[in-house]
Design a protein around this motif. Sequence first.
Motif, PDB file in Angstrom:
ATOM      1  N   LEU A 160       0.832  -1.205   0.030  1.00 18.79           N
ATOM      2  CA  LEU A 160      -0.064  -0.169  -0.279  1.00 18.79           C
ATOM      3  C   LEU A 160       0.828   1.185   0.031  1.00 18.79           C
ATOM      4  O   LEU A 160       0.113   2.314  -0.194  1.00 18.79           O
ATOM      5  N   ASP A 161       2.165   1.083   0.196  1.00 16.04           N
ATOM      6  CA  ASP A 161       2.965   2.197   0.008  1.00 16.04           C
ATOM      7  C   ASP A 161       3.117   2.494  -1.401  1.00 16.04           C
ATOM      8  O   ASP A 161       3.693   3.731  -1.842  1.00 16.04           O
ATOM      9  N   ARG A 162       2.824   1.870  -2.222  1.00 10.98           N
ATOM     10  CA  ARG A 162       2.950   1.880  -3.679  1.00 10.98           C
ATOM     11  C   ARG A 162       1.487   1.964  -4.472  1.00 10.98           C
ATOM     12  O   ARG A 162       1.818   2.315  -5.689  1.00 10.98           O
ATOM     13  N   ILE A 163       0.737   1.637  -3.821  1.00 13.40           N
ATOM     14  CA  ILE A 163      -0.598   1.777  -4.731  1.00 13.40           C
ATOM     15  C   ILE A 163      -1.630   2.867  -3.843  1.00 13.40           C
ATOM     16  O   ILE A 163      -1.712   2.820  -2.649  1.00 13.40           O
ATOM     17  N   HIS A 164      -2.045   3.641  -4.415  1.00 16.23           N
ATOM     18  CA  HIS A 164      -2.717   4.975  -3.954  1.00 16.23           C
ATOM     19  C   HIS A 164      -3.958   4.978  -3.849  1.00 16.23           C
ATOM     20  O   HIS A 164      -4.704   5.746  -3.294  1.00 16.23           O
TER      21      HIS A 164
END
Length: 333
Positions: A160-164
Amino acid sequence: MDSRTALIARLPKAELHLHIEGSLEPEMLFALAERNDVTIPFKSVDEVRAAYDFSNLQDFLDIYYKGMGVLLAEQDFFDLTWAYLERASADNVRHVEIFFDPQGHTERGVAFETVLGGINRALAKGEAELGITNRLILCFLRHLSEDEAFATLEQARPYLDRIHGVGLDSSELGHPPSKFARVFSAARALGLHVTAHAGEEGPPEYVYEALDLLKVERIDHGNRALEDKVLTQRIVDEGLTLTVCPLSNLKLCVIPEIAQSPVRRMLDAGIKATINSDDPAYFGGYVNANYQAVADALDLSDADLRSLARNSFAGAFLPEADKTRLIAEVDAA
Ligand code: HPA
Ligand code: ZN
């Protein structure tokens, strides 16, 4: 180059509605089919382009899902995304919010990590070398079940750090937003942004559901919202951004000709419309070609074109300070 074309080229823009799998150009389709030893039912690039003749959304989706079958390795997803970013950069796109369809890959046995890894590596390179900032939006395929959407959200959780954000795409009719109310609620609880395709082929009721049940921050397409006066006024009052895709609308017969694009009516009504390419490899043009098509057909003024570019940054999933800076660049262009 006339002055309108020059302005379109010069304006900094954000693209908010782009399916990365829909940027797979026929040349790359062939190259990847060969590299990965995948059989495709076409003998030439010309034959592929000739097959891109659609009478509705489903017609297109059938070919779109076949096309993505050549994407297997992390490098394939990197190459696909990098090719898109280079084209976006040539159109002076400064910020991209990219949709990807993990279920179109995991159901073929391609790992979620492979897809995300390749896309992300290209996005990082695009930010470092082209100065294009990005957001990545995971789309649930609405023709699949709610359970499958939940399983996909679960696969995304470590990243979730890379999917917004999450979105909703694929066959609209018969698959209303209400089918995904619970999974969108779970996504919002994880802090993700939310958007959904609605009102492309589906009725205004689907737009209401996207707003009331999914609590979306933007509407993707939204054409048919204009059939409902109350809904139109609500979109204005709530300051919602609509991501309109003119050449897509034409190719999928959502409109009979570009002159029927809702962009003019949306701007006149006070809606924050934006211009986007959707699936540019299939619909015949990247973002500037979409601006040009509506500018010509609707005789948009320079002020209209600037509004559209401003709206693209105002509607982005970016911090306010970034939006303000980018909008100032539109004003200065
Ligand atoms: N609509 C719905 N689903 C899609 C689209 C679209 O325009 N493009 C890719 N998936
Ligand atoms: Zn779309």
